[in-house]
Design a protein around this motif. Structure first.
Motif, PDB file in Angstrom:
ATOM      1  N   PHE A 188      49.365  45.059  38.331  1.00 36.16           N
ATOM      2  CA  PHE A 188      49.542  44.346  37.048  1.00 36.16           C
ATOM      3  C   PHE A 188      49.104  42.879  37.192  1.00 36.16           C
ATOM      4  O   PHE A 188      48.455  42.321  36.320  1.00 36.16           O
ATOM      5  N   TRP A 189      49.478  42.285  38.295  1.00 34.40           N
ATOM      6  CA  TRP A 189      49.128  40.873  38.541  1.00 34.40           C
ATOM      7  C   TRP A 189      47.608  40.713  38.707  1.00 34.40           C
ATOM      8  O   TRP A 189      46.999  39.786  38.163  1.00 34.40           O
ATOM      9  N   LYS A 191      45.331  42.415  37.379  1.00 29.95           N
ATOM     10  CA  LYS A 191      44.698  42.491  36.048  1.00 29.95           C
ATOM     11  C   LYS A 191      44.788  41.135  35.341  1.00 29.95           C
ATOM     12  O   LYS A 191      43.838  40.687  34.698  1.00 29.95           O
ATOM     13  N   LEU A 192      45.957  40.476  35.453  1.00 34.39           N
ATOM     14  CA  LEU A 192      46.134  39.181  34.781  1.00 34.39           C
ATOM     15  C   LEU A 192      45.313  38.075  35.436  1.00 34.39           C
ATOM     16  O   LEU A 192      44.751  37.223  34.762  1.00 34.39           O
ATOM     17  N   ALA A 193      45.268  38.087  36.761  1.00 35.64           N
ATOM     18  CA  ALA A 193      44.648  36.960  37.468  1.00 35.64           C
ATOM     19  C   ALA A 193      43.157  37.156  37.682  1.00 35.64           C
ATOM     20  O   ALA A 193      42.383  36.205  37.545  1.00 35.64           O
ATOM     21  N   TRP A 194      42.750  38.342  38.027  1.00 35.82           N
ATOM     22  CA  TRP A 194      41.362  38.559  38.438  1.00 35.82           C
ATOM     23  C   TRP A 194      40.580  39.463  37.488  1.00 35.82           C
ATOM     24  O   TRP A 194      39.397  39.713  37.704  1.00 35.82           O
ATOM     25  N   GLY A 195      41.262  40.025  36.507  1.00 36.48           N
ATOM     26  CA  GLY A 195      40.549  40.809  35.510  1.00 36.48           C
ATOM     27  C   GLY A 195      40.556  42.299  35.750  1.00 36.48           C
ATOM     28  O   GLY A 195      40.085  43.051  34.918  1.00 36.48           O
ATOM     29  N   ASN A 196      41.055  42.740  36.896  1.00 37.41           N
ATOM     30  CA  ASN A 196      41.071  44.168  37.150  1.00 37.41           C
ATOM     31  C   ASN A 196      42.347  44.533  37.911  1.00 37.41           C
ATOM     32  O   ASN A 196      42.805  43.773  38.748  1.00 37.41           O
ATOM     33  N   TRP A 197      42.883  45.703  37.618  1.00 34.43           N
ATOM     34  CA  TRP A 197      44.137  46.074  38.278  1.00 34.43           C
ATOM     35  C   TRP A 197      43.895  46.595  39.690  1.00 34.43           C
ATOM     36  O   TRP A 197      44.827  46.762  40.460  1.00 34.43           O
TER      37      TRP A 197
END
Lengths: 263, 465
Positions: A188-189, A191-197
């Motif tokens: 989840f993180w 996805k938020l930080a780098w754009g992919n889960w």
């Protein structure tokens, strides 16, 4: 290797000394005093973690120094929980492991407080890292029990404790959901930080490998109908070897440069 | 255990073992090559097989259906794989081929300040990969830095006198305390250190008391200031953009002639402690130098200053420099992204012949390297010519709109006004998220909660009996 003549360093060394003293008392069969000294060691370790948190201005889980500091606080509550709830012993080994875990924090890694980089500023940071760190502590205890089983063989349990094979299983049952939570929160993180889960980062892949080893442990235990205790124990030890690689080798070696390199 | 179940279990174990080996191999390859490996056609087939094995296990093992935790984990695993495959670039191509319409999987957008773009490019910003169904406009961008404790800023000097060798060293400074600059006959007083100062420094009045205290007060009309040492109260009555003294019928008075020059000043009312009221003018130091007032006060007017040229300031130090009877007020600045700033003392050393080619002595300000706290890019989504959404995006806080997530990616360091954004399609993300959630919830239910519930039930039964 450097000695830290600071409040932080002194708290670490005091904790190590108390853990070693508790271990000495425990092997001299002074069980109660050993637990009191062990508890005092935990209180000092807790103070050390809290002090670090105030000093750094954030939850002390952002680098290897802080992770080992945090790990050094875990043996006592883990020992008590295992004894009281899971009926698993091994406190003497936990005491010694506690002292050893604090060695890198006390002598190897720099204690210079670091500000949180932008990517670590998220509410997911603490649960993600804490889940992994606690899981690693639990799996370390499981690996110790598994190693004992490999060396000494199975036992029938003593003094109200479960047999070694059961102890390994119970500990892995305790740690596996935490490993899963660490992996899922990391997704989840990511996805938020780098754009992919899922980013195929070396640390992610080693984490997946360690999670899969324990997943394999459960499947093997089921398919073998618990008749191959030594192989199960070997898988548990292998799982911990992969964890150590994930925690240390991936971060310290330039071989695995990636998104987690700051950790 | 039936043969089919045994095959499924051993097949599952073999898949897990293969995945462990592949994961470790991928870790050695690095992220880019690992992604290529795991996205290759043979491994895509393996992923499908893994999802199938998990789904077949749900059908074949009744135990899984009876245990919500195990069921959740197996379904979760299958959903994660399905979501990952469908959301991959190959999944997007397949969907486009099946009539789903082309959708860019991921790419980069370069957007300048107050500019907008919908062009998605590759990582090297050379190839256009496609266009978004909307435009992203960059309203503003600003990095935020962690502040540094004022005492960690170090003043230093650099002098090159004509006869002696060049000398450089540190100045042992304290706020508001005059110190001599070594190798010179100049005194430095640090009046104020302002970190992350505003882009435009407003007009100020600098008041020096006979005791040597320096005070700064806002230079706007109506602002008041009480000098505690003497009990005098200062009030700004009027501000001039370009003061001009004119004579009218034998009386001299000040008028503002803003189009004729640039000599700002302020008209002050000074109410002394004994009740007397004086009227005075405070001029800029360049115009007259500090004006000594009847009661020993030095008051100068500091004009509004545009501090922002192409990069915002990291720190601005207001300094008072005194050489003999000459006093100069200066501002030493360090820009964002830098940790060193210089101020030549030309005003105090007009006799440059006494100094080598480098000119007058200079003082510098050095601080620790800057650490970024966050990058904030204020972006708007423009759809059909109107603003459809707006958000300040930071790392960990992307913008989600129209089937895409938009992330801050990088900034053009030289200009600080061009930002690179990363966009990624959100197709099938919910499927993967549902799988991850089921996986995690299933593990906690099966290994923690279900045994705790069983234990609680048996304890309750034992107590009841």
């Amino acid at each position: 290797m450097a000695i830290k003549l600071t409040i932080q360093g002194l708290l670490i060394y005091a904790t190590m000394a108390l853990y070693v003293a508790a271990f000495a008392a425990r092997i001299c069969r002074c069980r109660k005093p050993a637990m009191w000294v062990y508890g005092a060691g935990f209180a000092t370790a807790l103070a050390s973690v809290v002090y670090r948190g105030f000093d750094a201005g954030h939850a002390p889980l952002s680098n290897l120094f802080e992770v080992f500091l945090f790990l050094g606080m875990l043996p006592f509550p883990l020992s008590v929980f295992c004894r009281q709830v899971l009926r698993i012993g091994g406190e003497a080994a936990d005491m010694l492991i506690g002292a050893l875990l604090l060695f890198p924090a006390g002598f190897v890694f720099s204690a210079e407080p670091q500000r949180l980089p932008p990517s670590l500023q998220t509410p997911i940071f603490v649960p993600h890292v804490a889940a992994y760190v606690v899981a690693y502590a639990v799996m370390a205890k499981a690996a110790l029990a598994a190693a004992a089983q490999l060396i000494r063989g199975s036992d029938a349990g003593r003094q109200g404790l479960v047999p070694r094979e059961q102890a390994v299983y119970r500990l892995i049952c305790l740690g596996f959901p935490l490993l899963t939570a660490g992996l899922v929160l990391g997704a989840f993180w990511g996805k938020l930080a780098w754009g992919n889960w899922w980013n195929w980062d070396p640390k992610e892949l080693w984490s997946l490998a360690s999670w899969l080893v324990y997943l394999g442990y459960f499947h093997f235990r089921y398919v073998s109908q618990r008749r191959r205790a030594r192989t199960e124990a070997a898988i548990a030890v292998l799982g911990f070897v992969v964890i150590v690689t994930t925690l240390l080798w991936v971060n310290l070696s330039k071989l695995f440069a990636g998104l987690h390199s700051y950790a | 255990m039936s043969t089919l179940r045994r095959i499924l279990l051993w097949g599952g174990l073999a898949c897990i073992a293969a995945l462990i080996i592949l994961s470790i191999t991928g870790a050695f390859l690095g992220a880019e090559r690992a992604e290529e490996l795991f996205s290759s056609a043979p491994l895509a087939a393996c992923w499908v097989l893994l999802a199938t094995v998990a789904a077949a296990a749900v059908v074949s093992f009744r135990r899984l259906l009876r245990s919500p935790g195990l069921l959740g984990m197996h379904l979760g695993w299958a959903l994660v794989i399905v979501g990952g495959l469908a959301g991959s670039p190959a999944g997007h191509r397949l969907a486009a081929g099946m009539g789903g319409g082309p959708k860019v999987h991921h790419g980069y957008l370069a957007v300048g300040q107050a500019g907008a773009s919908d062009e998605v490019m590759d990582e090297q910003m050379r190839l256009t990969l496609g266009r978004l169904p909307f435009e992203i406009e960059l309203k503003s961008f600003r990095p935020e830095y962690y502040p540094v404790e004022p005492e960690r800023w170090q003043f230093g000097y650099n002098v090159a006198p004509g006869k002696g060798p060049p000398a450089e060293g540190k100045i042992d400074w304290q706020l508001n305390k005059p110190v001599e600059i070594p190798h010179t006959d100049t005194c430095l007083r640090v009046i104020e250190i302002d970190q992350n100062p505003p882009q435009v420094t407003p007009a100020m009045l600098c008041v020096t008391t006979p005791a040597g205290e320096v005070h700064l007060m806002p230079g706007a009309v109506g602002s008041e200031f009480l000098l505690k040492s003497s009990g005098a109260r200062l009030k700004i009555k009027k501000v001039f953009k370009n003061i001009k003294i004119v004579e009218d019928q034998g009386r001299r008075h000040a008028v503002d002639a803003p189009r004729e020059g640039d000599d700002p000043a302020a008209e002050l009312e000074v109410r002394l402690a004994d009740g007397r009221v004086l009227q005075h003018y405070a001029f800029t130091p360049e115009l007259t130098g500090p004006e000594e007032w009847g009661d020993g006060l030095d008051i100068v007017y500091l004009r509004p200053r545009l501090a922002y040229e192409y990069r915002p300031l990291r720190v601005a130090a207001m300094l008072q420099l005194t050489r003999g009877k000459n006093t100069h007020l200066g501002v030493l600045v360090v820009r964002q992204g830098e940790h060193h700033g210089e101020l030549p003392l030309r005003h105090l050393y007009p006799d440059s012949e006494a100094w080598k080619a480098d000119g007058a002595p200079r003082i510098f300000l050095a601080g620790p390297p800057q650490q970024v706290k966050s990058y904030k890019a204020d972006v708007a989504v423009i759809e059909d010519g109107r603003e459809a959404a707006r958000k300040v995006i930071e790392i960990n806080k992307p913008l989600h709109y129209g089937g895409y997530h938009v992330y801050y990616d990088d900034v053009e360091q030289e200009e600080w006004n061009s930002v690179r954004l990363f966009v990624r399609s959100d197709s099938y993300l919910r499927v993967a998220y549902a799988g991850l959630f089921l996986l995690c919830a299933g593990a906690f239910w099966h290994f923690w909660l279900a045994p705790a519930v069983r234990f609680a039930r048996s304890a309750w039964k034992w107590r009841s009996s």
